[in-house]
Design an enzyme around this catalytic site. Structure first.
Site, PDB file in Angstrom:
ATOM      1  N   ARG A  85      -2.211   5.577  54.206  1.00 56.70           N
ATOM      2  CA  ARG A  85      -1.460   6.935  53.657  1.00 56.70           C
ATOM      3  C   ARG A  85      -0.408   6.606  52.660  1.00 56.70           C
ATOM      4  O   ARG A  85      -0.350   7.449  51.599  1.00 56.70           O
ATOM      5  CB  ARG A  85      -0.949   7.795  54.647  1.00 56.70           C
ATOM      6  N   LYS A 187       3.666  11.870  51.914  1.00 48.76           N
ATOM      7  CA  LYS A 187       4.809  12.085  52.485  1.00 48.76           C
ATOM      8  C   LYS A 187       6.000  11.631  51.640  1.00 48.76           C
ATOM      9  O   LYS A 187       6.779  11.021  51.566  1.00 48.76           O
ATOM     10  CB  LYS A 187       4.799  11.025  53.739  1.00 48.76           C
ATOM     11  N   GLU A 223       1.464  24.180  58.292  1.00 51.58           N
ATOM     12  CA  GLU A 223       1.997  23.183  59.127  1.00 51.58           C
ATOM     13  C   GLU A 223       3.284  23.674  59.834  1.00 51.58           C
ATOM     14  O   GLU A 223       3.828  24.853  59.581  1.00 51.58           O
ATOM     15  CB  GLU A 223       2.585  22.069  58.500  1.00 51.58           C
TER      16      GLU A 223
HETATM   17  N1  PLP Z   1       3.256  17.022  58.814  1.00 53.75           N
HETATM   18  C1  PLP Z   1       4.267  16.713  58.259  1.00 53.75           C
HETATM   19  C2  PLP Z   1       4.868  17.331  57.088  1.00 53.75           C
HETATM   20  C3  PLP Z   1       4.939  15.495  58.695  1.00 53.75           C
HETATM   21  O1  PLP Z   1       6.148  15.044  57.966  1.00 53.75           O
HETATM   22  C4  PLP Z   1       4.326  14.674  59.868  1.00 53.75           C
HETATM   23  C5  PLP Z   1       4.964  13.539  60.086  1.00 53.75           C
HETATM   24  O2  PLP Z   1       4.627  12.322  59.655  1.00 53.75           O
HETATM   25  C6  PLP Z   1       3.180  15.277  60.016  1.00 53.75           C
HETATM   26  C7  PLP Z   1       2.824  16.397  59.966  1.00 53.75           C
HETATM   27  C8  PLP Z   1       2.278  14.517  61.169  1.00 53.75           C
HETATM   28  O3  PLP Z   1       1.794  13.602  60.910  1.00 53.75           O
HETATM   29  P1  PLP Z   1       1.713  11.963  61.711  1.00 53.75           P
HETATM   30  O4  PLP Z   1       0.832  12.527  62.776  1.00 53.75           O
HETATM   31  O5  PLP Z   1       0.823  11.051  60.820  1.00 53.75           O
HETATM   32  O6  PLP Z   1       3.061  11.689  62.147  1.00 53.75           O
HETATM   33  C1  COI Z   2       7.095  11.762  61.864  1.00 51.06           C
HETATM   34  O1  COI Z   2       6.498  12.451  62.612  1.00 51.06           O
HETATM   35  O2  COI Z   2       7.005  10.600  61.723  1.00 51.06           O
HETATM   36  C2  COI Z   2       7.723  12.426  60.963  1.00 51.06           C
HETATM   37  O3  COI Z   2       7.994  11.938  59.710  1.00 51.06           O
HETATM   38  C3  COI Z   2       8.647  13.458  61.267  1.00 51.06           C
HETATM   39  C4  COI Z   2       9.797  13.675  60.685  1.00 51.06           C
HETATM   40  C5  COI Z   2      11.154  13.111  61.473  1.00 51.06           C
HETATM   41  C6  COI Z   2      10.149  13.873  59.357  1.00 51.06           C
END
Ligand code: PLP
Ligand code: COI
Length: 341
Positions: A85, A187, A223
């Site tokens: 990612r 991200k 989200e």
């Molecule tokens: N959506 C956003 C905007 C995020 O910052 C995150 C955190 O990483 C997620 C969703 C969830 O992603 P992940 O499950 O890869 O942590």
């Molecule tokens: C995560 O779930 O890793 C995130 O990035 C959430 C956050 C603290 C921005």
């Protein structure tokens, strides 16, 4: 190293910053290869005031966790997906991709050299924060001439206070997180500051976070702040499809795969806020949030309450299945949890 335990109350951990001992760092000039990284003591950075990241937000971060399993293993969760990612994000933001092998090596080294900060089994996690950003000086709006990749770690507890207690959310009619063609699907660091003020306002009003709707129709759920959204109606699981405006969460993907393996029907589709409000259960999912059940959602005059504010049965089943694997308590038939040796 493990005898040298930091003075920290593991039962009091929240999702907040604590400085740990060591960090990984390396740099890359635009058009060249990344230099081999080094581990160094955690320290402030020296940056030009004209660095691309602080002028134009050219940067991204990742978030992942290491946990101590009951059998003593230190395990990660699908770290190669964070590496991939980040590479997609680098392409979108005009930055050199960090090779997967380098990304994973940095994560492993960082966990090993901060192992004394890894909470005991079941009492928290070591959050791992990789960052890639334009550190070179640039005045015109263009990719920076030099980049930095670094990784630091922080011991953390629950993202939402109260652990598995259902949270209350409010749908934002006023703010959007991302628009088609923008950077919502990666991200990018710049995606987060615009959400701070809306989120702070919602928290001041007693909500744990905001639910964002799509920026075109103002109708479909996107989200929940920094986590992906799921709802369940008549035993069918729905989650917003990936259209480029939401983050392709690794927890989201894992919940989908796990739910299907348990025999549930999962639809990745446009999730109308009306369907979400009319569902039997809802939860959000992310690295920091893990699976956080949603107790209620307010949208304008309407309030949806799920399972009388209790954790729904399917949410609980998915939570138990996912945390069993994340924490190394259950079998991991998918091979999702590599050890840090
Ligand atoms: N959506 C956003 C905007 C995020 O910052 C995150 C955190 O990483 C997620 C969703 C969830 O992603 P992940 O499950 O890869 O942590
Ligand atoms: C995560 O779930 O890793 C995130 O990035 C959430 C956050 C603290 C921005």
């Amino acid at each position: 190293m493990e005898d040298n335990q930091p003075a920290i109350d593991w039962d009091d951990l929240t999702f907040s910053f604590t400085e740990t001992d060591r960090m990984y760092i390396t740099t890359c000039k635009q058009g060249e290869e990344w230099s081999p990284g080094i581990m160094q003591d955690f320290q402030n950075l020296s940056l030009s005031p004209a660095a691309g990241v602080i002028n134009y937000g050219q940067g991204l971060f990742e978030g992942m966790k290491a946990r101590r399993a009951e059998d003593g293993r230190v395990i990660l969760f699908r770290p190669e997906l964070n590496a991939r990612r980040s590479a997609e994000g680098c392409r979108r933001l005009g930055m050199p991709e960090v090779p997967e092998e380098m990304f994973l090596d940095a994560v492993h080294q960082c966990v090993k050299e901060n192992i004394q900060w890894l909470p005991p089994t079941g009492r928290g996690e070591l959050y791992i924060r990789p960052l890639i950003f334009g550190s070179g000086a640039i005045l015109g709006v263009a990719p920076a001439p030099e980049y930095t990749f670094l990784v630091y770690t922080v011991p953390v507890g629950p993202y939402f206070k109260g652990g598995l207690n259902p949270i209350s959310l409010r749908v934002s009619d006023e703010y959007h997180r991302a628009a088609p063609g923008g950077s919502g699907g990666v991200k990018a660091i710049g995606n987060y500051a615009p959400g701070m003020m809306p989120s702070k306002k919602a928290k001041a009003d007693g909500y744990a976070e905001i639910i964002y709707l799509d920026a075109v129709n103002h109708q479909f759920v996107e989200e929940v702040g920094a986590a992906n959204f799921f709802c369940i109606k008549n035993q069918v699981i729905y989650t917003p499809e990936l259209t480029g405006t939401i983050l392709p969460g690794i927890t989201r993907l894992s919940v989908i795969e796990l739910a299907r393996s348990l025999g549930y029907e999962v639809h990745e589709t446009k999730v109308d806020i009306a369907l979400a409000m009319d569902s039997d259960e809802a939860f959000c999912a992310g690295t920091a949030a893990v699976i956080s059940p949603i107790g209620s959602i307010e949208h304008g005059e309407k309030i949806a309450t799920y399972c009388n504010g209790e954790v729904g049965a399917i949410t609980k089943e998915l939570y138990d299945a996912l945390t069993g694997i994340l924490e190394g308590r259950a079998d991991d038939p998918f091979g999702w949890t590599p050890s840090v040796d």
